[in-house]
Design a protein around this motif. Structure first.
Motif, PDB file in Angstrom:
ATOM      1  N   LYS A  16      26.634   6.262  34.613  1.00 52.06           N
ATOM      2  CA  LYS A  16      27.585   5.883  35.658  1.00 52.06           C
ATOM      3  C   LYS A  16      29.020   6.037  35.199  1.00 52.06           C
ATOM      4  O   LYS A  16      29.902   6.304  35.982  1.00 52.06           O
ATOM      5  CB  LYS A  16      27.309   4.448  36.105  1.00 52.06           C
ATOM      6  CG  LYS A  16      25.962   4.324  36.778  1.00 52.06           C
ATOM      7  CD  LYS A  16      25.664   2.927  37.187  1.00 52.06           C
ATOM      8  CE  LYS A  16      24.275   2.922  37.817  1.00 52.06           C
ATOM      9  NZ  LYS A  16      23.690   1.614  37.888  1.00 52.06           N
ATOM     10  N   SER A  17      29.247   5.835  33.912  1.00 56.93           N
ATOM     11  CA  SER A  17      30.590   6.033  33.365  1.00 56.93           C
ATOM     12  C   SER A  17      30.460   6.740  32.026  1.00 56.93           C
ATOM     13  O   SER A  17      29.592   6.409  31.222  1.00 56.93           O
ATOM     14  CB  SER A  17      31.304   4.697  33.181  1.00 56.93           C
ATOM     15  OG  SER A  17      30.609   3.891  32.268  1.00 56.93           O
ATOM     16  N   ALA A  40      27.977   4.181  26.607  1.00 61.80           N
ATOM     17  CA  ALA A  40      28.586   3.371  27.663  1.00 61.80           C
ATOM     18  C   ALA A  40      28.072   1.936  27.652  1.00 61.80           C
ATOM     19  O   ALA A  40      28.768   1.018  28.082  1.00 61.80           O
ATOM     20  CB  ALA A  40      28.325   4.006  29.026  1.00 61.80           C
TER      21      ALA A  40
END
Length: 77
Positions: A16-17, A40
């Motif tokens: 997601k990031s 992450a």
């Protein structure tokens, strides 16, 4: 292997990031998403926040930290 374990445990492992890793080009393309996911989620232990060090061997204590941090992501711990 850690991300596959988390997948088996039912953890969603989509990235997601992204974390900016200085040595991302040294990581095999097939493994980059898994490394990004683990970086992450603060699972990886590399000595520096912005490096993965794909050629470095893990010590026993470092692997224990990786496993414990991985299990904390799941509901198994």
């Amino acid at each position: 292997m850690i991300v596959r374990m988390l997948d088996y445990m039912g953890v969603e492992t989509n990235v997601k990031s992204k974390v900016e890793l200085a040595d991302i080009s040294q990581i095999s393309e097939y493994a980059q998403a898994a490394v990004q996911y683990l970086a992450a989620h603060d699972v990886l232990v590399s000595g520096a926040e912005t490096k993965f060090n794909p050629k470095k061997n893990l010590k026993r204590a470092e692997m224990a930290k990786v496993l414990m941090r991985s299990l904390r992501i799941s509901d198994w711990y």
